[in-house]
Design a protein around this motif. Sequence first.
Motif, PDB file in Angstrom:
ATOM      1  N   HIS A   7       0.808  -1.227   0.000  1.00 24.05           N
ATOM      2  CA  HIS A   7       0.000   0.000   0.000  1.00 24.05           C
ATOM      3  C   HIS A   7       0.840   1.275   0.000  1.00 24.05           C
ATOM      4  CE1 HIS A   7       0.893  -0.794   4.213  1.00 24.05           C
ATOM      5  NE2 HIS A   7       0.709   0.502   4.429  1.00 24.05           N
ATOM      6  N   PRO A  10       2.106   4.349  -4.518  1.00 23.58           N
ATOM      7  CA  PRO A  10       0.956   5.212  -4.827  1.00 23.58           C
ATOM      8  C   PRO A  10      -0.071   4.602  -5.786  1.00 23.58           C
ATOM      9  CG  PRO A  10       2.924   6.542  -4.711  1.00 23.58           C
ATOM     10  CD  PRO A  10       3.375   5.103  -4.613  1.00 23.58           C
ATOM     11  N   ALA A  13      -2.029   2.099  -3.775  1.00 22.41           N
ATOM     12  CA  ALA A  13      -2.871   2.806  -2.801  1.00 22.41           C
ATOM     13  C   ALA A  13      -4.092   3.394  -3.498  1.00 22.41           C
ATOM     14  CB  ALA A  13      -2.075   3.902  -2.101  1.00 22.41           C
ATOM     15  N   ASP A  14      -3.906   3.912  -4.708  1.00 18.60           N
ATOM     16  CA  ASP A  14      -5.032   4.458  -5.478  1.00 18.60           C
ATOM     17  C   ASP A  14      -6.044   3.370  -5.823  1.00 18.60           C
ATOM     18  OD1 ASP A  14      -3.933   7.003  -5.398  1.00 18.60           O
ATOM     19  OD2 ASP A  14      -3.137   6.915  -7.447  1.00 18.60           O
ATOM     20  N   LYS A  15      -5.559   2.177  -6.115  1.00 16.80           N
ATOM     21  CA  LYS A  15      -6.466   1.063  -6.437  1.00 16.80           C
ATOM     22  C   LYS A  15      -7.245   0.625  -5.189  1.00 16.80           C
ATOM     23  CE  LYS A  15      -4.079  -0.598 -10.494  1.00 16.80           C
ATOM     24  NZ  LYS A  15      -3.684  -1.758 -11.273  1.00 16.80           N
ATOM     25  N   TYR A  17      -7.904   2.583  -2.642  1.00 16.43           N
ATOM     26  CA  TYR A  17      -8.807   3.708  -2.421  1.00 16.43           C
ATOM     27  C   TYR A  17     -10.062   3.578  -3.297  1.00 16.43           C
ATOM     28  CZ  TYR A  17     -10.613   8.469  -2.825  1.00 16.43           C
ATOM     29  OH  TYR A  17     -11.432   9.564  -2.851  1.00 16.43           O
ATOM     30  N   GLN A  21     -13.863   3.318  -1.931  1.00 12.01           N
ATOM     31  CA  GLN A  21     -14.881   4.311  -2.263  1.00 12.01           C
ATOM     32  C   GLN A  21     -16.166   3.666  -2.773  1.00 12.01           C
ATOM     33  OE1 GLN A  21     -14.861   7.968  -1.964  1.00 12.01           O
ATOM     34  NE2 GLN A  21     -13.443   7.119  -0.463  1.00 12.01           N
ATOM     35  N   ARG A  41     -11.468   8.972   3.856  1.00 13.20           N
ATOM     36  CA  ARG A  41     -10.089   8.478   3.768  1.00 13.20           C
ATOM     37  C   ARG A  41      -9.550   8.698   2.348  1.00 13.20           C
ATOM     38  NH1 ARG A  41      -8.403   2.413   5.664  1.00 13.20           N
ATOM     39  NH2 ARG A  41      -6.253   2.888   6.175  1.00 13.20           N
ATOM     40  N   LYS A  42      -8.315   9.140   2.255  1.00 13.08           N
ATOM     41  CA  LYS A  42      -7.669   9.444   0.975  1.00 13.08           C
ATOM     42  C   LYS A  42      -6.560   8.434   0.680  1.00 13.08           C
ATOM     43  CE  LYS A  42     -10.021  13.272   0.597  1.00 13.08           C
ATOM     44  NZ  LYS A  42     -11.333  13.066   0.074  1.00 13.08           N
ATOM     45  N   SER A  43      -6.088   8.441  -0.548  1.00 15.49           N
ATOM     46  CA  SER A  43      -4.974   7.562  -0.935  1.00 15.49           C
ATOM     47  C   SER A  43      -3.748   7.792  -0.053  1.00 15.49           C
ATOM     48  CB  SER A  43      -4.596   7.773  -2.399  1.00 15.49           C
ATOM     49  OG  SER A  43      -5.563   7.220  -3.230  1.00 15.49           O
ATOM     50  N   ILE A  46      -3.894   5.908   3.083  1.00 18.85           N
ATOM     51  CA  ILE A  46      -3.599   4.486   2.866  1.00 18.85           C
ATOM     52  C   ILE A  46      -2.091   4.290   2.768  1.00 18.85           C
ATOM     53  CG2 ILE A  46      -3.846   2.588   1.204  1.00 18.85           C
ATOM     54  CD1 ILE A  46      -6.733   3.804   0.663  1.00 18.85           C
ATOM     55  N   ILE A  47      -1.427   5.152   1.999  1.00 18.82           N
ATOM     56  CA  ILE A  47       0.034   5.077   1.859  1.00 18.82           C
ATOM     57  C   ILE A  47       0.719   5.165   3.218  1.00 18.82           C
ATOM     58  CG2 ILE A  47       2.066   6.367   1.035  1.00 18.82           C
ATOM     59  CD1 ILE A  47       0.357   7.072  -1.469  1.00 18.82           C
TER      60      ILE A  47
END
Length: 150
Positions: A7, A10, A13-15, A17, A21, A41-43, A46-47
């Motif tokens: 995670h 990036p 983490a976007d995936k 996220y 969502q 919660r944002k990417s 998660i990172i």
Amino acid sequence: MVEKIDHTIPLLADKIYAVFQVSYKVEAKLLNAVDFPPLRRKSIDIINSSTEFYGAFSDSEIAGVIEIKREERDIHIQSLVVDPTFFRKGIGSELLTFVVDNVLAKVYTVETGVDNLPAIALYKKFGFIEIQQWNTDHGVRKVKFLREMS
């Protein structure tokens, strides 16, 4: 197939996220939640998380994610989400099975909204028992489950 997801990358983490969502929007609607903290919660969160993420994959697409937090000899399931495209295909069971079989702990805990009946049914199917209910400050009544290993 379930695999650990790095995670801190990036793109991954976007995936994660994206799955969070779409899944949490369904859960927020199910719980009649106007303000649902998981959707904030944002990417980058998660990172920067100290938790572990595991994904169930369909081809190269993430179908579901389970996020766990290690607490000494116990595991708290922070999140278990399934992309709605993959609802009712056993993804949640696959993720829980993987964690219980491969991330060994004495006790597993998890929380959800009391009106999230599909999640509650899943946890009960895996031997989790209800130990607590409470109201949150964002208007959702929650329930906590526990599974002890022998």
